[in-house]
Write a protein that holds these residues in place. Structure first.
Motif, mmCIF file in Angstrom:
data_model
loop_
_atom_site.group_PDB
_atom_site.id
_atom_site.type_symbol
_atom_site.label_atom_id
_atom_site.label_comp_id
_atom_site.label_asym_id
_atom_site.label_seq_id
_atom_site.Cartn_x
_atom_site.Cartn_y
_atom_site.Cartn_z
ATOM 1 N N ASN A 112 -24.402 3.666 -5.641
ATOM 2 C CA ASN A 112 -23.882 5.007 -5.967
ATOM 3 C C ASN A 112 -23.434 5.777 -4.732
ATOM 4 O O ASN A 112 -23.352 6.996 -4.744
ATOM 5 C CB ASN A 112 -24.970 5.820 -6.706
ATOM 6 C CG ASN A 112 -25.376 5.136 -7.987
ATOM 7 O OD1 ASN A 112 -24.517 4.661 -8.734
ATOM 8 N ND2 ASN A 112 -26.667 5.034 -8.224
ATOM 9 N N GLY A 113 -23.159 5.043 -3.680
ATOM 10 C CA GLY A 113 -22.845 5.701 -2.414
ATOM 11 C C GLY A 113 -21.410 6.156 -2.335
ATOM 12 O O GLY A 113 -20.634 6.078 -3.299
ATOM 13 N N GLN A 114 -21.053 6.573 -1.118
ATOM 14 C CA GLN A 114 -19.688 7.066 -0.879
ATOM 15 C C GLN A 114 -18.734 5.892 -0.700
ATOM 16 O O GLN A 114 -19.132 4.825 -0.239
ATOM 17 C CB GLN A 114 -19.683 7.882 0.426
ATOM 18 C CG GLN A 114 -19.890 9.353 0.229
ATOM 19 C CD GLN A 114 -19.735 10.104 1.550
ATOM 20 O OE1 GLN A 114 -19.914 9.569 2.646
ATOM 21 N NE2 GLN A 114 -19.428 11.371 1.461
ATOM 22 N N ASP A 115 -17.449 6.152 -1.002
ATOM 23 C CA ASP A 115 -16.429 5.119 -0.804
ATOM 24 C C ASP A 115 -16.108 4.966 0.676
ATOM 25 O O ASP A 115 -15.870 5.965 1.361
ATOM 26 C CB ASP A 115 -15.134 5.522 -1.537
ATOM 27 C CG ASP A 115 -15.106 4.965 -2.952
ATOM 28 O OD1 ASP A 115 -14.316 5.459 -3.765
ATOM 29 O OD2 ASP A 115 -15.870 4.014 -3.229
ATOM 30 N N LEU A 116 -16.113 3.734 1.126
ATOM 31 C CA LEU A 116 -15.697 3.441 2.498
ATOM 32 C C LEU A 116 -14.399 2.642 2.442
ATOM 33 O O LEU A 116 -14.135 1.963 1.447
ATOM 34 C CB LEU A 116 -16.773 2.621 3.224
ATOM 35 C CG LEU A 116 -18.141 3.302 3.327
ATOM 36 C CD1 LEU A 116 -19.198 2.301 3.765
ATOM 37 C CD2 LEU A 116 -18.090 4.480 4.304
ATOM 38 N N THR A 117 -13.599 2.730 3.502
ATOM 39 C CA THR A 117 -12.277 2.064 3.489
ATOM 40 C C THR A 117 -12.192 1.008 4.580
ATOM 41 O O THR A 117 -12.678 1.204 5.690
ATOM 42 C CB THR A 117 -11.160 3.097 3.716
ATOM 43 O OG1 THR A 117 -11.369 4.183 2.825
ATOM 44 C CG2 THR A 117 -9.791 2.498 3.464
ATOM 45 N N SER A 118 -11.553 -0.098 4.228
ATOM 46 C CA SER A 118 -11.242 -1.120 5.233
ATOM 47 C C SER A 118 -9.782 -1.527 5.021
ATOM 48 O O SER A 118 -9.304 -1.564 3.885
ATOM 49 C CB SER A 118 -12.176 -2.318 5.052
ATOM 50 O OG SER A 118 -11.886 -3.297 6.002
ATOM 51 N N THR A 119 -9.074 -1.796 6.098
ATOM 52 C CA THR A 119 -7.686 -2.260 5.944
ATOM 53 C C THR A 119 -7.581 -3.705 6.412
ATOM 54 O O THR A 119 -8.293 -4.125 7.333
ATOM 55 C CB THR A 119 -6.692 -1.413 6.753
ATOM 56 O OG1 THR A 119 -7.214 -1.283 8.073
ATOM 57 C CG2 THR A 119 -6.465 -0.055 6.154
ATOM 58 N N SER A 120 -6.675 -4.436 5.765
ATOM 59 C CA SER A 120 -6.551 -5.856 6.087
ATOM 60 C C SER A 120 -5.568 -6.050 7.232
ATOM 61 O O SER A 120 -4.942 -5.094 7.714
ATOM 62 C CB SER A 120 -6.024 -6.608 4.857
ATOM 63 O OG SER A 120 -4.682 -6.271 4.646
ATOM 64 N N THR A 121 -5.396 -7.280 7.625
ATOM 65 C CA THR A 121 -4.319 -7.621 8.565
ATOM 66 C C THR A 121 -3.004 -7.511 7.799
ATOM 67 O O THR A 121 -3.000 -7.415 6.569
ATOM 68 C CB THR A 121 -4.484 -9.051 9.089
ATOM 69 O OG1 THR A 121 -4.560 -9.940 7.967
ATOM 70 C CG2 THR A 121 -5.748 -9.187 9.926
ATOM 71 N N TYR A 122 -1.884 -7.547 8.505
ATOM 72 C CA TYR A 122 -0.600 -7.451 7.815
ATOM 73 C C TYR A 122 0.265 -8.668 8.136
ATOM 74 O O TYR A 122 0.041 -9.362 9.127
ATOM 75 C CB TYR A 122 0.126 -6.151 8.172
ATOM 76 C CG TYR A 122 0.477 -6.006 9.637
ATOM 77 C CD1 TYR A 122 -0.424 -5.401 10.521
ATOM 78 C CD2 TYR A 122 1.701 -6.458 10.131
ATOM 79 C CE1 TYR A 122 -0.116 -5.264 11.861
ATOM 80 C CE2 TYR A 122 2.007 -6.319 11.476
ATOM 81 C CZ TYR A 122 1.098 -5.725 12.331
ATOM 82 O OH TYR A 122 1.399 -5.588 13.655
ATOM 83 N N ILE A 123 1.251 -8.914 7.270
ATOM 84 C CA ILE A 123 2.102 -10.095 7.438
ATOM 85 C C ILE A 123 3.308 -9.771 8.322
ATOM 86 O O ILE A 123 3.727 -10.559 9.139
ATOM 87 C CB ILE A 123 2.561 -10.627 6.060
ATOM 88 C CG1 ILE A 123 1.341 -11.196 5.329
ATOM 89 C CG2 ILE A 123 3.636 -11.697 6.180
ATOM 90 C CD1 ILE A 123 1.559 -11.439 3.868
ATOM 91 N N GLY A 124 3.860 -8.594 8.162
ATOM 92 C CA GLY A 124 5.021 -8.217 8.979
ATOM 93 C C GLY A 124 6.307 -8.273 8.176
ATOM 94 O O GLY A 124 6.303 -8.340 6.954
ATOM 95 N N ARG A 125 7.428 -8.267 8.897
ATOM 96 C CA ARG A 125 8.734 -8.188 8.233
ATOM 97 C C ARG A 125 9.170 -9.566 7.748
ATOM 98 O O ARG A 125 9.121 -10.537 8.480
ATOM 99 C CB ARG A 125 9.781 -7.621 9.189
ATOM 100 C CG ARG A 125 11.128 -7.366 8.544
ATOM 101 C CD ARG A 125 11.928 -6.318 9.292
ATOM 102 N NE ARG A 125 11.376 -4.977 9.183
ATOM 103 C CZ ARG A 125 11.525 -4.192 8.120
ATOM 104 N NH1 ARG A 125 12.224 -4.589 7.080
ATOM 105 N NH2 ARG A 125 10.983 -2.981 8.104
ATOM 106 N N LEU A 126 9.605 -9.622 6.485
ATOM 107 C CA LEU A 126 10.125 -10.866 5.907
ATOM 108 C C LEU A 126 11.527 -10.617 5.377
ATOM 109 O O LEU A 126 11.750 -9.628 4.679
ATOM 110 C CB LEU A 126 9.239 -11.340 4.740
ATOM 111 C CG LEU A 126 7.985 -12.139 5.052
ATOM 112 C CD1 LEU A 126 7.329 -12.576 3.754
ATOM 113 C CD2 LEU A 126 8.265 -13.341 5.925
ATOM 114 N N ASN A 127 12.440 -11.499 5.718
ATOM 115 C CA ASN A 127 13.805 -11.412 5.173
ATOM 116 C C ASN A 127 13.941 -12.388 4.019
ATOM 117 O O ASN A 127 13.700 -13.580 4.187
ATOM 118 C CB ASN A 127 14.839 -11.772 6.244
ATOM 119 C CG ASN A 127 14.935 -10.718 7.312
ATOM 120 O OD1 ASN A 127 14.842 -9.528 7.027
ATOM 121 N ND2 ASN A 127 15.093 -11.143 8.545
#
Lengths: 189, 188
Positions: A120-135
């Motif tokens: 029942n705690g507070q929401d914590l945030t984590s961000t992932s790695t990113y892939i980058g630009r794709l054409n």
């Protein structure tokens, strides 16, 4: 003095006691051997590692913003998903198969993961790695002909050889017979 | 010129004319394929057309079910064209081999029964049938190989720039047409 010392000890134990806490590291990866084209499926794999010493609860993965519905369609699974609990020192994975319908260039940024250290705690945030630009470009007609395709060529060669060997053997057999008969007929003359 | 000499000359001319007619009839008889030969040529041509079709649906990723009518129609038409090419080469080769054997295949029209004549006729028939087999098998081998080479060159080096369906139609049609055209020039 003694009472003061006991109180100080209790305070110290409270400060230095280890609190069980989870911590998520999220990896976002694209599983392709060549760059994907339009109308071609590609897989995005999310791996969530709980590197903390306690479980994490109510884990929610959110990445729909990076794949808008007007450009991408999902095959078999949804992008956003959730887990009730991820134990300490364990991981969880989620794979999504996508297809882009139009030509263009996109920056595939990081995904957001929300989780709680207590039910029942507070929401914590984590961000992932990113892939980058794709054409994303359309598949050219010469693309598949340039790749090796060894197994198809082997099957083709074997069947073609079989089809060509049969007339060759017939030719050799009939040539021997012809020589024998022609010699017999010429002798009689 | 006396009448006797004139008569002899006329008889010689008639005999020569009959020889030429007999040879022309034999050539015409060989020129038309038998039903069995036609079926064989068509069957082999169908197999030879199926081989590049396999490459198109595996390498060029043409949908087999959606393109089945196209595959069927093009294969049948190209098989008919290719089977004409098979017969042209087989006819040419048979004629050439018959001359090379140095055996006279003309039936001797005599009233007397020659000793061993029937046996000789049987052997001549056997020889002719083995020459037919030889010419047909050589024609199938030569034309099939030639057809495959042309189709592969066109499909992967010349007409690959077109869309897969157009590439398929062009490469097979051009391949079978070239083979049949070159085989018909041999006869001429």
């Amino acid at each position: 003095m003694k009472i003061l010392f006991v109180i100080l000890l209790l305070l110290a134990s409270l400060v230095f006691t280890e609190v069980e806490q989870g911590n998520l590291i999220v990896e976002k990866d694209i599983l392709v051997t060549t760059l994907p084209h339009t109308e071609e499926e590609f897989t995005i794999l999310y791996t969530l590692y709980n590197v903390g010493n306690g479980p994490v609860y109510d884990v929610r993965l959110q990445d729909s913003d990076n794949f808008p519905k007007d450009k991408y369609s999902t095959e078999l699974s949804q992008i956003d998903t959730n887990w009730d609990q991820i134990e300490a020192e364990s991981n969880a994975t989620h794979a999504v198969i996508l297809k882009r319908h139009s030509v263009g260039s996109d920056f595939l940024g990081p995904a957001t993961v929300l989780f709680k250290n207590t039910p029942n705690g507070q929401d914590l945030t984590s961000t992932s790695t990113y892939i980058g630009r794709l054409n994303f470009t359309p598949k050219s007609p010469g693309e598949s002909r340039k790749s090796p395709n060894w197994e198809h060529w082997i099957i083709f060669s074997v069947v073609a050889a079989l089809v060509l060997v049969i007339p060759f053997l017939l030719f050799k057999k009939s040539e021997k017979k012809k020589k024998r008969l022609a010699m017999n007929l010429r002798k009689k003359k | 010129m006396s009448t006797k000499n004139k008569r002899k000359k006329k008889q010689r001319e008639e005999r020569a004319f009959r020889e030429v007619e007999r040879e022309r009839e034999q050539t015409l008889r060989l020129r038309k394929p038998t039903t069995k030969q036609r079926m064989l040529y068509f069957f082999v041509a169908l197999i030879m057309n199926a081989l590049p079709t396999y490459l198109f649906f595996s390498i060029y990723e043409m949908d087999l079910l959606k393109s089945l009518p196209l595959f069927g129609f093009v294969s049948i038409v190209c098989s008919i064209i290719l089977s004409m090419g098979y017969h042209n080469v087989s006819f040419f080769l048979k004629h050439r081999i018959l001359k090379k054997t140095g055996v006279n295949f003309q039936k001797k029209q005599t009233k007397k029964k020659v000793a061993g004549g029937e046996r000789e006729e049987r052997q001549k028939k056997q020889l002719e049938s083995s020459i037919t087999t030889q010419s047909v098998s050589l024609s199938l081998l030569y034309n099939s190989l030639f057809f495959l080479v042309i189709v592969l060159i066109f499909a992967f080096y010349i007409t690959w720039i077109f869309e897969a369906h157009t590439n398929y139609i062009l490469s097979l049609a051009i391949g079978s047409s070239i083979v049949t055209y070159i085989s018909s020039t041999k006869i001429q």
